[in-house]
Structures are given as structure tokens and as C-alpha cells.
Design a protein around this motif. Structure first.
Motif, mmCIF file in Angstrom:
data_model
loop_
_atom_site.group_PDB
_atom_site.id
_atom_site.type_symbol
_atom_site.label_atom_id
_atom_site.label_comp_id
_atom_site.label_asym_id
_atom_site.label_seq_id
_atom_site.Cartn_x
_atom_site.Cartn_y
_atom_site.Cartn_z
ATOM 1 N N ALA A 28 0.836 -1.201 0.000
ATOM 2 C CA ALA A 28 0.000 0.000 0.000
ATOM 3 C C ALA A 28 0.869 1.248 0.000
ATOM 4 C CB ALA A 28 -0.923 -0.012 1.211
ATOM 5 N N ALA A 29 1.950 1.206 0.784
ATOM 6 C CA ALA A 29 2.831 2.369 0.828
ATOM 7 C C ALA A 29 3.462 2.605 -0.534
ATOM 8 C CB ALA A 29 3.913 2.154 1.883
ATOM 9 N N ALA A 30 3.882 1.509 -1.181
ATOM 10 C CA ALA A 30 4.514 1.644 -2.502
ATOM 11 C C ALA A 30 3.526 2.217 -3.513
ATOM 12 C CB ALA A 30 5.037 0.293 -2.974
ATOM 13 N N LEU A 31 2.272 1.754 -3.451
ATOM 14 C CA LEU A 31 1.255 2.260 -4.377
ATOM 15 C C LEU A 31 0.959 3.730 -4.116
ATOM 16 C CD1 LEU A 31 -1.264 -0.718 -4.530
ATOM 17 C CD2 LEU A 31 0.193 0.095 -6.377
ATOM 18 N N ALA A 32 0.898 4.075 -2.817
ATOM 19 C CA ALA A 32 0.598 5.459 -2.470
ATOM 20 C C ALA A 32 1.674 6.392 -3.019
ATOM 21 C CB ALA A 32 0.480 5.609 -0.959
ATOM 22 N N GLU A 33 2.917 5.914 -3.051
ATOM 23 C CA GLU A 33 4.019 6.697 -3.607
ATOM 24 C C GLU A 33 3.731 7.139 -5.035
ATOM 25 O OE1 GLU A 33 7.185 7.574 -2.801
ATOM 26 O OE2 GLU A 33 6.971 7.035 -0.692
ATOM 27 N N THR A 34 3.044 6.287 -5.779
ATOM 28 C CA THR A 34 2.793 6.603 -7.186
ATOM 29 C C THR A 34 1.478 7.353 -7.351
ATOM 30 O OG1 THR A 34 1.703 4.498 -7.550
ATOM 31 C CG2 THR A 34 4.044 4.571 -7.973
ATOM 32 N N GLN A 35 0.958 7.883 -6.273
ATOM 33 C CA GLN A 35 -0.246 8.716 -6.279
ATOM 34 C C GLN A 35 -1.459 7.997 -6.838
ATOM 35 O OE1 GLN A 35 1.112 12.038 -8.505
ATOM 36 N NE2 GLN A 35 2.795 12.417 -7.113
ATOM 37 N N ILE A 36 -1.521 6.708 -6.572
ATOM 38 C CA ILE A 36 -2.719 5.980 -6.951
ATOM 39 C C ILE A 36 -3.770 6.264 -5.898
ATOM 40 C CG2 ILE A 36 -3.725 3.658 -7.042
ATOM 41 C CD1 ILE A 36 -1.195 2.730 -8.404
ATOM 42 N N PRO A 37 -4.946 6.763 -6.313
ATOM 43 C CA PRO A 37 -5.973 7.032 -5.311
ATOM 44 C C PRO A 37 -6.501 5.718 -4.724
ATOM 45 C CG PRO A 37 -6.793 7.486 -7.515
ATOM 46 C CD PRO A 37 -5.371 7.097 -7.674
ATOM 47 N N ASN A 38 -6.743 5.704 -3.455
ATOM 48 C CA ASN A 38 -7.288 4.542 -2.768
ATOM 49 C C ASN A 38 -6.518 3.249 -3.047
ATOM 50 O OD1 ASN A 38 -8.882 3.020 -1.169
ATOM 51 N ND2 ASN A 38 -10.744 3.184 -2.411
ATOM 52 N N PRO A 39 -5.241 3.211 -2.632
ATOM 53 C CA PRO A 39 -4.421 2.029 -2.933
ATOM 54 C C PRO A 39 -5.022 0.727 -2.402
ATOM 55 C CG PRO A 39 -3.266 3.541 -1.463
ATOM 56 C CD PRO A 39 -4.468 4.241 -1.938
ATOM 57 N N MET A 40 -5.740 0.810 -1.278
ATOM 58 C CA MET A 40 -6.262 -0.428 -0.704
ATOM 59 C C MET A 40 -7.229 -1.121 -1.673
ATOM 60 S SD MET A 40 -4.621 -0.850 1.901
ATOM 61 C CE MET A 40 -5.172 -1.845 3.277
ATOM 62 N N SER A 41 -8.004 -0.339 -2.425
ATOM 63 C CA SER A 41 -8.947 -0.991 -3.328
ATOM 64 C C SER A 41 -8.262 -1.430 -4.621
ATOM 65 C CB SER A 41 -10.128 -0.068 -3.621
ATOM 66 O OG SER A 41 -9.797 0.815 -4.659
ATOM 67 N N VAL A 42 -7.210 -0.709 -5.003
ATOM 68 C CA VAL A 42 -6.477 -1.094 -6.211
ATOM 69 C C VAL A 42 -5.751 -2.423 -5.998
ATOM 70 C CG1 VAL A 42 -4.554 -0.458 -7.720
ATOM 71 C CG2 VAL A 42 -6.236 1.241 -7.059
ATOM 72 N N MET A 43 -5.335 -2.652 -4.747
ATOM 73 C CA MET A 43 -4.565 -3.858 -4.446
ATOM 74 C C MET A 43 -5.277 -5.143 -4.820
ATOM 75 S SD MET A 43 -2.776 -2.918 -0.891
ATOM 76 C CE MET A 43 -2.650 -4.532 -0.218
ATOM 77 N N ASP A 44 -6.596 -5.126 -4.695
ATOM 78 C CA ASP A 44 -7.331 -6.360 -4.960
ATOM 79 C C ASP A 44 -7.703 -6.528 -6.419
ATOM 80 O OD1 ASP A 44 -7.315 -7.371 -2.407
ATOM 81 O OD2 ASP A 44 -8.884 -5.968 -1.795
ATOM 82 N N ARG A 45 -7.309 -5.587 -7.231
ATOM 83 C CA ARG A 45 -7.694 -5.696 -8.630
ATOM 84 C C ARG A 45 -6.644 -6.467 -9.431
ATOM 85 N NH1 ARG A 45 -10.156 -0.140 -10.373
ATOM 86 N NH2 ARG A 45 -10.962 0.562 -8.380
ATOM 87 N N PHE A 46 -7.082 -6.893 -10.613
ATOM 88 C CA PHE A 46 -6.178 -7.585 -11.518
ATOM 89 C C PHE A 46 -5.794 -6.628 -12.651
ATOM 90 C CE2 PHE A 46 -8.054 -10.956 -9.182
ATOM 91 C CZ PHE A 46 -7.056 -11.907 -9.098
ATOM 92 N N PRO A 47 -4.635 -6.869 -13.272
ATOM 93 C CA PRO A 47 -4.164 -5.915 -14.287
ATOM 94 C C PRO A 47 -5.213 -5.532 -15.330
ATOM 95 C CG PRO A 47 -2.461 -7.519 -13.856
ATOM 96 C CD PRO A 47 -3.642 -7.917 -13.020
ATOM 97 N N HIS A 48 -6.039 -6.484 -15.792
ATOM 98 C CA HIS A 48 -6.972 -6.132 -16.865
ATOM 99 C C HIS A 48 -8.061 -5.177 -16.391
ATOM 100 C CE1 HIS A 48 -9.161 -9.531 -15.023
ATOM 101 N NE2 HIS A 48 -10.217 -8.807 -15.319
ATOM 102 N N GLU A 49 -8.192 -5.024 -15.075
ATOM 103 C CA GLU A 49 -9.215 -4.108 -14.567
ATOM 104 C C GLU A 49 -8.707 -2.665 -14.465
ATOM 105 O OE1 GLU A 49 -11.864 -6.582 -11.504
ATOM 106 O OE2 GLU A 49 -9.742 -6.600 -11.012
ATOM 107 N N LEU A 50 -7.428 -2.461 -14.794
ATOM 108 C CA LEU A 50 -6.846 -1.135 -14.630
ATOM 109 C C LEU A 50 -6.618 -0.479 -15.987
ATOM 110 C CD1 LEU A 50 -4.108 -2.131 -12.029
ATOM 111 C CD2 LEU A 50 -6.315 -1.090 -11.536
ATOM 112 N N SER A 51 -6.647 0.850 -16.015
ATOM 113 C CA SER A 51 -6.360 1.571 -17.262
ATOM 114 C C SER A 51 -4.855 1.519 -17.527
ATOM 115 C CB SER A 51 -6.814 3.014 -17.131
ATOM 116 O OG SER A 51 -5.998 3.685 -16.200
ATOM 117 N N GLY A 52 -4.469 1.897 -18.741
ATOM 118 C CA GLY A 52 -3.056 1.850 -19.128
ATOM 119 C C GLY A 52 -2.174 2.660 -18.190
#
Lengths: 434, 444, 309
Positions: free
Chosen positions: B239-263
Motif C-alpha cells: 500500500a505504501a509503494a502504491l501510495a508513492e505513485t499517487q494511486i488514489p485509494n491504494p487499498m482498493s487497487v490492491m485487490d484488482r487484476f491488471p486487466h481491470e486497470l487503465s493503461g
């Protein structure tokens, strides 16, 4: 056909109210569950001899629009009209009000309805060059057959005459007789694109739709192709619809530019005006994000956009760009989806959302697992939502676990004039940087 | 190869501030038509904390060069011919324990002395006296330790570089389990030195070395609790690593799979993964080519912000000159498997010295160019199959002279911190003047 | 990493023509096929088998009146290989094994050629129709294909042949009914894939008619996997055909490998191995050879890998 004087005042292509929606099918029964609005309510003209640049990011509908203009796909509504005289154009604009009255006019001028000789005339007049030079050349045909095919289809030449015509065309694009009997895979990307161009020129068309013709090429090769396109235009009086995502290329090539965002035109202007004074925040954002080799050290100017492009099956209300716009105001179309989007970005809150009951895009009830979550939403919204979004709010009341939210309904933002030949679809006459 | 002199590249910067040096790198490929000299004698340095741009057109060998750093070039068809990539890993500064002090230039990290000569300077460490590793000559195990930890890489297509079967959590967690197991144990409150059976098991788990039965044992209490603690420690780091890249709401992004994310989001996850272990060197191979301009701009801002914060050196590979000019401190221009020019980005783009660089810059449509009059470089890139000893640009160069077709120019310094491989600037003394290229007014 | 991308075009000889280029390409293709030892092995076995089949009336004395029937030498029942006049021995009923092996090749060739040409024609036609037209027609055709595919090949063929009655012609019929489905599926998938290529759009922009677009752009670029599958099936069909005749769905006494194996099986326990072994080996070799060739073709026929010099 037409006299020279009249030809100059004719409009080669008039696009009016053009829509192309692709159905989204789901499940075993392939039921249609929605529509991707690839192109929505687009209107513009392409005048003879000019280059119209069509710019936008991936998914904005520019390629779909190009295919519609080239007659490769049929519109959902509206149409692409071919070769209109001044009177006919006035007639068309008058008829746009009613589909029924336009039926007869459509039959005569709408490209996807043309028949017989009229269709053949359009077909010969409008050609296309595709981005992927590998996929656009049949790998099992020789260059002679690829470039000579249009001539054969329209019975213009055969036998030796055909070969000579093909050689002539190849020489015009910088290739030669020695390339006649080769397969496409034996050429480099730039050379393949030249073959594509030669094929497009075979029937001596008036309009060539160029769909990212140089995007897959290296800069030095891209420069060769752009120069070639420019020279061909000067020699043959060609009209181009130049589709690209690259602003420096379009600036170099186009007289007029149409900027698209999420299926709609956000701005249309002469090239110099557009680059000097963009009148739509999206255009400005594009300009800021594109590095220009000649720009000096202006580090602050370089910046990208927050967020991602919304789902084209559910484009935002009001102005489609309002979700990412830094200049957004209260009348830009704030809606329930914006609240849901913010919920998704707020840790922990989205998981506790149970149901959204929409009465309209602007009016809904959100039900949460607990009363506390509902209250958290309201307080986060009041503290963290952007000011224009809060201003657009008409009502937000908590009742137990549900929050009723209602925004001010706003219509879609239309293109309005910003000077000679300059239109923008923005509620702001002026924004920040201007 | 008459010009294949294996001598250290002259560098203006002192060796101590160089994080990695590529020396005479040659990678060839076996094809049906013959041996392709894809990378043929490449020399350059990457300095601490800088962004070095490596630009060139398709097939010039920039990607092969970049991939050589981590031995990612497939062999065969690739053939490692010669060369070395010297990497000087940096360790936490002993003075400030990684906090950042004046001794370590506020980076928190310093190079260690060479174990072979203890700082005296020897052959092994290229006379620098600093611990030096040759990345091309590294056993698999050590290479794995360096990959993702000291040297990280971001690829062009984040959709392909991420494993579609792993959630973002597992994708990033893997990096920590591989390289940061000690910290994980610490964060989970487990004594890293414990010798008990269960302790060893949980330690193996933290090192991702658990076997089937162990995994079963780890699924039942009391080990289960410790495993959960370990997993949540990893989650925290992810979560800390994701937050570094300014991803909003890293906790919810963590459970996603690559195809669910934009480029753009995928590329952020890639960056989070790459920077997770705070590497000394980040290799970015066309990181934004697949993205839209507005997203590209955000990603570039992000990379430079993070780089500034952690003082990571970046090797930035791109075909987009405007972007390289904007992003990079120094730029190296590659052509047909060789570097033709290296120098400060501003200088290179304002005042290119090599005819190829000049041609490239002239070919880009920009504000100041008249329509239809782009200066395209005529001709095509030469065949790299068993090339002759000649300047590879000779066939397309407007200044070609007899010497250019008989000798291969090497990178030589001209002026301060600037290297060019061209006979216009560095005429060989042994060649008669009439065979040299005529110095054009603009060039000298 | 694409190092082959930028290789320049070699200068063309002045007297170039389309015919020559195509001939050279065919030559390169053949050379590519021959350069692979396993493919070459397959090809050699196939050529031997085919020549054996074609020359059968000259290398053996044809049985009269019907040469496809086994000749019976009632004076030499179940003699071992090497016996005078019967180099591979005879069966329990005095059938010459060598004759059966050679004329069996002829029967097998006839079987596989007829079945493959019928099934490929039907399959390609239906698959193309479904893929090219799409929509409702595609939906209906593919549901029919699904029904066929839901029954295992062998059992389906067996059922049909059993209903039609034991005869070799019915075996051909049964196999034809079963095997076309695969081609329809392959062809449909190919057509749908190839249809999306921009050269199809390019042909439409030129104004070419749909049928010619299909013939020039879609068919030639979709057919490769069908050819590969047909090659593999040349072997598989003989295998399945032999199985059907083995269990008695062909006429008794037919000079066919499956029939011969079945005739000889009773003798195996008594140590008379030859009557089943030789025809069995032929079936095995035949299927193997076509599989080797099919695999080789798959690698060579892709236009992107071929002649990527």
C-alpha cells in the motif's frame, strides 16, 4: 461534371449530426446492455484542397469517425454527405431538423446510401491510408497487384498498361519498377506506407483519409512520409482528413483542426488559432502535455491530466470533460456518477455502499451498510469535494442509511462560436490561462 | 573491427560518481541471413542520480543494450560477444543509517570499497576502488538478488509486463518477499533469528521458499496467525509503494487484476513495483510510448518526482526526442548498434554535433519548421549483418568523405563532457587531409 | 529487439515477373520444408506409400475379377514370412499379407483422398459462410457444428457406418459426415480473424465486391491451418477407417489394413504374428508420416515466417 468555378465552392464532405453507437452485448443470449458512444453528434465540413486534422487521445472516436467518412461503416444517426453545392448545403442544414423530410436528400447525398454511379463516384473520390502498414497490405499479394488493384476493379487498365500505371504511381511515392514483384513483408515500415499511399492515389481521388499514417514510423522516416504527403497534396490538389494523436504532426500538416474528446468535438479552429489560443480546457491540456522540441525550458507548462477517460458507454453529463477539467464550474454537469467515482477513491467507503437508486443522472439515493457510513460520505463530500461540485449540489440529505443527492440538471454543452471559424464546446468564454 | 579498441571511455566525471558503466558492449544475433551486429561496441556511463536518455530509431540496439543490464536478452538467438556492464551498488550510509547526511550527499546511500583491493584501485574495480560488479558475468543467484532490488526495470507495455493472473497485491508483494523478507519479519513482529522449527518455517515463508506441506501447516493455528501477520506486513508495504505513485485509494487497487486497470494505472503499478526496493538504477524502456499524451505527462512527472526524492539514477530509453529533451539530464544517441554522440541534453538538442543527431532533430515537426519541408534523412538504416569497418552513417550522411567508408569512428571527447563519433570532429592523424570530410561551417 | 525489421530489400534482377517471383517463392517454401529432417522423413514415407499404392497393379499380380479383394491361396494357409511366393506370409484363410499391405495402401489413399476432399470442401464452405456473413446465419451454422462436435468422432462414425450397413463405401460416407465439422470451425475462426485485417478494409475502400474480397484477401490468408489440418487428417482418417473395418464394418476379404489386422488377430495367440503386424505397422507409419508432414507445414506456411530473410 461541374464547372471549375462551381467546383471551388462545393463542399467535399459535410458531416452532420453524426452518431455511431456500438452495442455492448452480454451474456449467453447476447442481450444488448448498453451502447458505446464512439461518435456522438459530430458536425463539420471538409473543404476542397485543405487538410483537416482530427486530434484526440485513444478512444475518443477519431478512427471511427475516419471510417465513417471513408464509407467503411454506417452511421447510427446523422450522416456523411458527399460533394454538396452551396445551395445543397443550405438545404441540408435546413433539413437537419427533421429526419423524415431529409430522407429524400439522404438518398441522393449520404455516402452510406449512395447507389450505382453515385456510389462509384464517391468510392473513387475517397480513399484511405491506414496506420498499420503491415495489416493494410495483403501479405499474399505482390506490390503490382496491390497497387494495381483499384485500377483493375474500376476497369481502368489491364495488362501492360496496368503495369505502367503502377510503375508511375510507385515512382510518385519514391519507389520504382524494381519493387513491382515483391511481397509486402520484404519492405520496411516506411516503404510499406508508401505502397499504401500509392494504392490510395491510383484512382486519382479528391479526398484521402489518413489514419495515423506516420505514427508507427521512426522520426526520420516519418519526416519522409509527411514530406511526401505534402508534395502530393501540392501536385494533385488533394484534400486530407488527417487523423492523429500527435499534436506536433498535426500542427505541421493541418489547416483546420478538430479536437475530439469521448466521441464529441470539443474544439474546432484554424491550426494557428488553436495553438495560439486554445478555447477549450481539454485542448489546452493536450498542448501542455505534448513536449515540443522547440519549447525552451518551460518546465511548469508541462503537465498531464488527472484521472482517466470515463467509460464511453456512460459519458459524463453536461460537458464530457468536466470530470478531469481544472476549470470546471458548477454548471459543467456534475452528477451522481461523480459522487460514486469519489466514493471509489475514498478508502473503505465504497465497500460499504449497498445500492444506488437513480431517478436521473443527477438525482439518486445511495444506500449504505450503516448510518455512520452515510454520514461519513456527507462529511467527506462537504470537506473534500471540489468547490464547483459542491456548488452544483441542490440537495443532500441523510435519512438513516440512505443519502439522497440531487444536482442541478445541466444539458449537454454545445459548440459555440469563438471567432472566425473557431468553435469550442465549453461553458466558459474565457478560462484561467487566456 | 579496426576500431574495437577496448579502452575505458574517457569521461569528464570522476568514476566515483558513476553508478554504472557500459564498456565495449557487443551483442549479436544469429539470423538466417547471417550474424546481425545489433549492439556493436557501446560505451557509456550512468552517473549517480542522473537521468540518462538513450535515443535512437527502431532496431538501433537501444532496447538490447538496456536489457543486457539484467541479462534479459534471449540467448540464443542472441550471442554475447564482448563487453562488460560495471555496476557499483550503493549501501546505506554508515554515518546516517540511510537518513541522509552530508557525507552521502543526502541520498542515504554510499558505495562500498572494493573487496579485492580495499579501495586502492585495481583491475577488478576498474581503478575506482569501489565495489564493482560486472552484470554480464554474474551467476544467476546474484543476478536475481540484484534484479528488482538494486536495478529495476519498467517496460513499454505494462499490460504485458504484469502477470494477468496475479492481483496487484500479489504482484507487488512478491517483490518484498523476494528482497525484503527481513523487514517483513520485523514488521510482523517475528524474531528473525529464531531457530525453532516454526520460526524457520515462517522465515522460509517470508523468503517465498515454503513447500507444499509447510503451506498446509501455515494454514492452521498457531502458525496461521503469524502468517497473517506476515501477509499484513506485506500489504502495508504494498500500500505504501502504491501510495508513492499517487494511486488514489491504494487499498482498493490492491485487490484488482491488471486487466481491470487503465493503461496509466498499470504503468503506475509497474513503477510502484520497480521503485518498491528503492533501487540504485531504474531502467525505463519506452515507459510511456503506449500511453496517451496527457497520461504520459503525468507518468513522467511521477518518475522525476520519485527520482528526485530517492536520487535514483535512471536510464531512459525512448525514440521520442522531444520527450528525452524534456526528461533527461544527459542524452546518448544511438545509431545502428553504436553510440554516435553523448552529452548534456540541452547542448545535444541545441547544438548537435554528429550529422545523424542533426538529421534526427531536423526531422521532427515542431513549431519552427515550415510545412512540407522537414529535413528527412535520406535512405534507410544499413544492414547490420557483418558490417564493414566504416562509419555506419556514411551511406546517408551529407558530409561523407573517403575516410568514412574505410574507418569506423570511435567516441572521442570534444569539449567538456561531450563525446562524438565522427571524423569531422576527430580526424585520424594517419589519414591524408583530402580523404577527410570537409568541415562544414555549421559543424565546427 | 526486432533486429530483422530493418533489413533492406535486395536489388531486383531486371527481368522480374510475377510468375518468376511466385515460382521462386514456391521453391523457397519447398526448400524450407525439405530442410527440416523430421518433415523430410514424413514426406519420404508418404511418397513411398503413395508410389506403392499407385504401382500396386504392376508390383503384384492383381486378383481377378476384383483386385481390391484378397487373393486366397488355399494351398498355403498361415505360412510364415519368407515362404516361397509369400514373402510376408499368409493369413488363416490363405490371404497373401504382402498383397494386402500393398493394395491396402491403395485403399487407404482412396479413402483419405475422398474423405479429405469432401470434408475440406464442405467445411471450408460452411465455415467461410458463417465467418464472413456473421449474425444469424453464423449462429445457426455454429449450433449445428456444436451438435456434431458433442459426439466423439469414432463413436459417431461407428454409429453411422453401423446403421448404413457394413461396406467400405459406407465407411467413407460415415467419415465424411464426421470430419467436416473441424474444418468448419477452423475456417470460421480464421475468417473472423482475417476479416478484421485492414487490408480487407483497404479493399472495400477501393470499391471491390465482397465476393472478390473474400477470394483475394480472406480465403488465401485463412486457408493455411485448414491445409495443415487436412494433412494431419490424411493420416487420422486412415487410422479411424482401419478401426471401423477392424471391427467388421467393411466387406470381409477386402484388401484393407484394418480388415487384415482383424483377420490376423486370431492367430496371434498361436504365435502367427505376421498377419496382423505388417498391416498394423502400415497404419502406424501412414498416420505418423502425415503427422510429421503436417507439423512441418504448420511452421513453414505462415507468410510472416517464410522467407523472412
Amino acid at each position: 461534371m461541374t464547372t471549375a468555378v462551381e467546383a471551388d465552392t462545393r463542399t467535399l464532405i459535410a458531416v452532420r449530426g453524426l452518431k455511431k453507437h456500438f452495442p455492448i452485448k452480454e451474456g449467453a443470449l447476447q442481450r444488448v446492455t448498453g451502447h458505446v458512444q464512439a461518435v456522438d453528434e459530430v458536425s463539420f465540413d471538409i473543404e476542397k484542397g485543405q487538410t483537416l486534422g482530427l486530434v484526440g487521445e485513444s478512444g475518443c472516436g477519431k478512427t471511427t469517425l475516419g471510417r465513417l467518412v471513408a464509407g467503411l461503416s454506417e452511421p447510427t444517426a446523422g450522416g456523411v454527405y458527399f460533394d454538396l453545392g452551396p445551395q445543397e448545403k443550405i438545404e441540408l442544414d435546413r433539413l437537419m431538423a427533421s429526419d423524415a423530410e431529409r430522407a429524400e436528400f439522404d438518398d441522393e447525398h449520404r455516402v452510406d446510401l449512395l447507389k450505382g454511379d453515385a456510389w462509384r463516384r464517391f468510392r473513387r473520390n475517397t480513399q484511405m491510408v491506414f496506420q498499420d502498414s503491415f495489416a493494410s497490405l495483403n501479405p499474399r499479394q505482390l506490390v503490382k497487384d496491390i497497387v494495381g488493384r483499384p485500377l483493375r476493379v474500376h476497369r481502368e487498365a489491364s495488362g501492360t498498361a496496368l503495369v505502367e500505371r503502377v510503375v508511375e504511381l510507385l515512382e510518385q511515392v519514391g519507389l520504382g519498377r524494381q519493387h513491382l514483384y515483391r511481397y509486402p513483408h520484404q519492405f520496411s515500415g516506411g516503404q510499406r506506407q508508401r505502397i499504401s499511399i500509392a494504392r490510395a492515389l491510383a484512382l486519382d481521388p479528391g479526398l484521402v483519409v489518413l489514419d495515423e499514417p506516420s505514427s508507427a514510423l521512426d522520426v526520420s522516416v516519418q519526416a519522409q512520409i509527411l514530406n511526401l504527403l505534402h508534395d502530393l497534396q501540392a501536385d494533385r490538389g488533394l484534400t486530407y482528413l488527417f487523423i492523429t494523436h500527435d499534436l506536433s504532426v498535426v500542427r505541421h500538416m493541418a489547416d483546420q483542426i478538430v479536437v475530439m474528446y469521448l466521441g464529441r468535438v470539443s474544439e474546432r479552429a484554424p491550426t494557428d488559432d488553436l495553438f495560439a489560443a486554445p478555447r477549450h480546457p481539454y485542448t489546452e491540456a493536450l498542448l501542455r502535455a505534448s513536449p515540443d522540441l522547440d519549447a525552451d525550458g518551460d518546465e511548469d507548462g508541462f503537465q498531464g491530466l488527472e484521472g482517466s477517460v470515463p467509460d464511453p458507454a456512460r459519458p459524463p453529463q453536461g460537458c464530457r470533460f468536466h470530470t478531469r477539467c481544472v476549470y470546471a464550474t458548477r454548471v459543467c454537469g456534475w452528477e451522481i456518477d461523480d459522487v460514486v467515482l469519489r466514493l471509489e477513491e475514498t478508502p473503505g467507503l465504497f465497500d460499504r455502499l449497498e445500492d444506488v437508486e437513480r431517478r436521473s443522472p443527477f438525482d439518486a439515493e445511495l444506500r449504505f451498510e450503516s448510518e455512520q457510513a452515510a454520514r461519513t460520505l456527507v462529511s467527506t463530500f462537504q470537506n473534500e469535494a471540489p468547490e464547483p461540485m459542491r456548488d452544483a449540489l441542490e440537495d443532500m440529505t441523510v435519512e438513516g442509511r440512505t443519502v439522497a443527492i440531487r444536482f442541478n440538471p445541466v444539458p449537454e454543452v454545445e459548440l459555440t462560436s469563438r471567432g472566425t471559424d473557431h468553435e469550442a464546446a465549453c461553458v466558459l468564454e474565457d478560462f484561467g490561462s487566456n | 573491427m579496426t576500431s574495437a579498441a577496448v579502452e575505458p571511455t574517457p569521461t569528464a566525471a570522476p568514476a566515483a560518481s558513476v553508478i554504472a558503466s557500459v564498456r565495449d558492449l557487443r551483442v549479436h544475433f544469429r539470423t538466417k541471413a547471417g550474424i546481425v551486429h545489433a549492439v556493436d561496441g557501446v560505451n557509456f556511463d550512468i552517473r549517480n542520480g542522473e537521468t540518462l536518455g538513450l535515443v535512437g530509431e527502431t532496431g538501433c540496439g537501444k532496447s538490447v543494450t538496456a536489457r543486457s543490464f539484467l541479462q534479459l536478452v534471449p540467448m540464443p538467438p542472441g550471442i554475447p560477444v564482448s563487453g562488460s556492464i560495471l555496476f557499483r551498488p550503493r549501501n546505506p550510509c554508515p554515518d546516517c543509517l540511510g537518513e541522509g547526511c552530508s557525507a552521502c550527499d543526502r541520498t542515504g546511500r554510499v558505495s562500498s570499497p572494493c573487496p579485492a583491493c580495499s579501495g586502492e584501485g585495481c583491475q577488478h574495480c576498474d581503478q575506482t576502488g569501489l565495489e564493482t560488479i560486472d552484470l554480464l558475468d554474474l551467476p544467476d543467484q546474484q543476478l536475481r538478488d540484484i534484479r528488482g532490488d538494486r536495478i529495476a526495470m519498467i517496460f513499454q507495455d505494462p499490460g504485458k509486463a504484469l502477470n494477468p493472473a496475479l492481483s496487484v497485491r500479489d504482484q507487488l508483494g512478491e517483490v518484498f518477499f523476494t528482497h525484503r523478507s527481513a523487514e517483513l519479519l520485523d514488521a510482523a513482529g517475528i524474531d528473525p533469528d529464531t531457530q525453532s522449527v516454526t520460526g524457520r518455517m515462517i522465515r522460509r515463508k517470508a523468503n517465498m521458499r515454503s513447500r507444499g506441506v509447510e503451506n498446509l501447516a501455515l494454514a492452521i493455528p498457531p502458525l496461521r496467525d503469524r502468517r497473517v501477520a506476515l501477509a499484513s506486513a506485506a500489504d502495508g508495504m504494498v500500500a505504501a509503494a502504491l501510495a508513492e505513485t499517487q494511486i488514489p485509494n491504494p487499498m482498493s487497487v490492491m485487490d484488482r487484476f491488471p486487466h481491470e486497470l487503465s493503461g496509466g494505472m498499470k504503468q503506475r503499478v509497474m513503477i510502484a513495483q520497480a521503485l518498491a526496493c528503492n533501487p540504485d538504477l531504474l531502467i525505463a524502456d519506452e515507459p510511456t510510448t503506449a500511453l496517451d499524451v496527457t497520461v504520459q505527462a503525468r507518468i513522467i512527472e511521477l518518475i522525476s518526482q520519485l527520482q528526485e526524492r530517492y536520487r535514483t539514477a535512471v536510464l531512459y530509453i525512448s525514440h521520442d526526442l522531444s520527450l528525452v529533451k524534456r526528461v533527461c539530464d544527459r542524452t546518448a544517441v544511438m545509431y545502428a548498434g553504436q553510440i554516435v554522440e553523448v552529452g548534456d541534453s540541452d547542448q545535444i538538442f541545441h547544438d548537435p554535433e554528429h550529422p545523424y543527431t542533426q538529421g534526427l532533430i531536423e526531422a521532427i515537426p515542431s513549431t519552427n519548421r515550415e510545412r512540407g519541408r522537414l529535413e528527412a534523412i535520406e535512405g534507410t538504416v544499413p544492414e547490420l549483418i557483418e558490417p564493414e569497418s566504416a562509419c555506419r552513417f556514411a551511406g546517408r550522411c551529407p558530409h561523407t568523405a573517403p575516410v568514412c567508408t574505410t574507418h569506423d569512428p570511435v567516441l572521442e571527447p570534444i569539449g567538456e563532457d561531450r563525446l562524438v563519433a565522427c571524423f569531422i570532429h576527430n580526424p585520424p592523424a594517419t589519414v591524408p587531409t583530402e580523404q577527410l570530410p570537409r568541415p562544414d561551417g555549421r559543424l565546427l | 529487439m526486432d533486429v530483422t525489421e530493418r533489413l533492406p530489400i535486395p536489388p531486383a534482377p531486371p527481368s522480374e515477373s510475377a510468375l518468376r517471383v511466385r515460382a521462386r517463392r514456391a521453391g523457397e517454401l519447398t526448400a524450407n520444408v525439405l530442410s527440416n529432417p523430421t518433415t523430410l522423413t514424413g514426406l519420404i514415407i508418404i511418397l513411398l506409400m503413395i508410389s506403392m499404392a499407385l504401382l500396386a497393379p504392376w508390383i503384384t499380380v492383381p486378383n481377378t475379377p476384383d483386385p481390391t479383394q484378397m487373393p486366397r491361396d488355399w494351398g498355403a494357409i498361415a505360412v510364415p514370412p519368407g515362404s516361397p511366393g509369400h514373402p510376408l506370409g499368409t493369413t488363416n484363410t490363405g490371404g497373401d499379407v504382402l498383397y494386402g499391405v500393398i493394395w491396402g495402401a491403395r485403399t487407404s489413399l482412396r479413402l483419405s483422398l475422398i474423405v479429405v476432399s469432401i470434408t475440406v470442401t464442405v467445411g471450408v464452405a460452411i465455415g467461410s459462410l458463417a465467418g464472413f456473413l456473421g449474425g444469424r446465419i453464423d449462429e445457426i451454422l455454429m449450433r449445428i457444428v456444436d451438435v456434431f462436435l458433442s459426439i466423439p468422432e469414432l463413436i459417431f462414425a461407428l454409429a453411422i457406418a453401423a446403421v448404413l450397413g457394413p461396406s467400405f463405401r459406407n465407411i467413407i460416407l460415415a467419415l465424411a459426415v464426421v470430419f467436416w465439422v473441424k474444418y468448419a470451425r477452423i475456417m470460421r475462426a480464421q475468417v473472423i480473424h482475417v476479416k478484421q485485417n485492414e487490408y480487407v478494409d483497404a479493399a472495400r475502400v477501393i470499391g471491390d465486391a465482397p465476393l472478390r474480397i473474400f477470394g483475394k484477401d480472406i480465403l488465401p490468408n485463412s486457408i493455411t491451418p485448414v491445409i495443415v489440418q487436412a494433412t494431419l487428417d490424411m493420416g487420422n482418417i486412415v487410422l479411424v477407417g482401419a478401426t471401423l473395418s477392424f471391427i467388421g464394418l467393411a466387406e470381409a476379404g477386402l484388401a484393407e489394413w484394418g480388415v487384415l489386422v482383424s483377420e490376423g488377430q486370431a492367430g496371434i495367440s498361436a504365435g502367427r504374428w505376421w498377419a496382423s503386424t505388417f498391416p498394423g505397422m502400415m497404419v502406424f507409419l501412414w498416420a505418423l508420416a502425415f503427422n510429421l508432414l503436417g507439423d512441418g507445414l504448420r511452421d513453414v506456411l505462415d507468410p510472416r515466417t517464410e522467407t523472412s530473410r
